[in-house]
Design an enzyme around this catalytic site. Structure first.
Site, PDB file in Angstrom:
ATOM      1  N   GLY A 113       0.812  -1.226   0.000  1.00  0.00           N
ATOM      2  CA  GLY A 113       0.000   0.000   0.000  1.00  0.00           C
ATOM      3  C   GLY A 113       0.839   1.267   0.000  1.00  0.00           C
ATOM      4  O   GLY A 113       0.372   2.315   0.452  1.00  0.00           O
ATOM      5  N   ARG A 114       2.064   1.186  -0.507  1.00  0.00           N
ATOM      6  CA  ARG A 114       2.980   2.342  -0.573  1.00  0.00           C
ATOM      7  C   ARG A 114       3.358   2.875   0.811  1.00  0.00           C
ATOM      8  O   ARG A 114       3.837   3.997   0.942  1.00  0.00           O
ATOM      9  CB  ARG A 114       2.378   3.498  -1.408  1.00  0.00           C
ATOM     10  CG  ARG A 114       2.002   3.103  -2.832  1.00  0.00           C
ATOM     11  CD  ARG A 114       3.244   2.789  -3.664  1.00  0.00           C
ATOM     12  NE  ARG A 114       2.939   2.604  -5.071  1.00  0.00           N
ATOM     13  CZ  ARG A 114       2.736   1.425  -5.657  1.00  0.00           C
ATOM     14  NH1 ARG A 114       2.785   0.301  -4.954  1.00  0.00           N
ATOM     15  NH2 ARG A 114       2.495   1.361  -6.945  1.00  0.00           N
ATOM     16  N   LEU A 115       3.132   2.055   1.851  1.00  0.00           N
ATOM     17  CA  LEU A 115       3.519   2.493   3.201  1.00  0.00           C
ATOM     18  C   LEU A 115       4.930   1.978   3.489  1.00  0.00           C
ATOM     19  O   LEU A 115       5.157   1.144   4.375  1.00  0.00           O
ATOM     20  CB  LEU A 115       2.501   1.988   4.237  1.00  0.00           C
ATOM     21  CG  LEU A 115       1.116   2.620   4.091  1.00  0.00           C
ATOM     22  CD1 LEU A 115       0.112   1.989   5.056  1.00  0.00           C
ATOM     23  CD2 LEU A 115       1.200   4.131   4.338  1.00  0.00           C
TER      24      LEU A 115
END
Ligand SMILES: Cc1cc2nc3c(=O)[nH]c(=O)nc-3n(C[C@H](O)[C@H](O)[C@H](O)COP(=O)(O)O)c2cc1C
Length: 208
Positions: free
Chosen positions: A186-188
């Site tokens: 999630g692009r985290l």
């Protein structure tokens, strides 16, 4: 352009700092990049800045990893060499796709001892040694043929041992900043930074 399926990252994580010394951290990741079969794990993008503040980037190979930093070899009269002469500040970027990792480095480049450059040059293949004489790296040339003529010229000039050209050698890139980036879902992503303060490294986590 056809739309690419969005890729998500999930191969690793950096939940906490496991190293106080970023060079140890780097050397672990570098080893893993080799073990896990990343294409060209020694390649880095080296950025320099000219007198007008214009940055430029190119891929080079890291040829040695020391406690103080990374060694690369190149032509001292090339564009990168001329820029480093006037501004020692450089950035280096390693991207290891198979591990979903990048390492961003900022630091200063300095020429290595000429003996070290001699040793490294001596063990390069002959064709690369001749090439170091023949190619006035980054200079404009008339044609491919003129380059090849220079190769023939230096082949004849040095039929046996090829001495190291004085304008060819190593730079030690001494880092004062590192960012270790690990792709996450999630692009985290995880981003762990090390900033040199005196002799110590201050650690911080930054947002993805
Ligand atoms: C995979 C790869 C590795 C390279 N390794 C080096 C290297 O170790 N040293 C070098 O001078 N150029 C290397 N090059 C060529 C540089 O990218 C660049 O073209 C050259 O150094 C001239 O750059 P400059 O005109 O900005 O000085 C490599 C290129 C690639 C694609």
């Amino acid at each position: 352009m056809t739309e690419k399926k969005r890729y998500d990252f999930g191969k690793g994580k950096l939940d906490s700092f496991q190293y106080d010394n970023p060079m140890l951290f780097f050397s672990k990741w570098y080893q893993e990049a080799q073990e896990q079969g990343c294409a060209d794990p020694h390649a880095l993008v080296l950025s320099t800045v000219n007198e007008k503040g214009q940055p430029s980037s190119r891929v080079v190979y890291m040829r040695n990893l020391l406690e103080e930093g990374f060694i690369i070899y190149t032509n001292y009269l090339s564009r990168k060499g001329s820029e480093i002469l006037k501004n020692h500040k450089v950035a280096a970027l390693f991207y290891w796709d198979c591990c979903e990792r990048q390492v961003r480095v900022e630091g200063e480049a300095e020429k290595v001892d000429s003996k070290l450059s001699d040793e490294y040059f001596a063990q390069r293949p002959r064709i690369s040694q001749i090439g170091a004489w023949a190619s006035e790296q980054s200079s404009e040339i008339d044609s491919r043929a003129s380059l090849e003529e220079r190769v023939i010229h230096f082949e004849k000039k040095y039929p046996d041992v090829v001495p190291r050209p004085p304008h060819w050698g190593g730079y030690l890139i001494k880092p004062h900043y590192f960012e270790f980036w690990q792709g996450r879902l999630g692009r985290l992503h995880d981003r762990l930074c090390y900033i040199k303060e005196g002799k110590e490294w201050r650690k911080s986590r930054i947002a993805p």
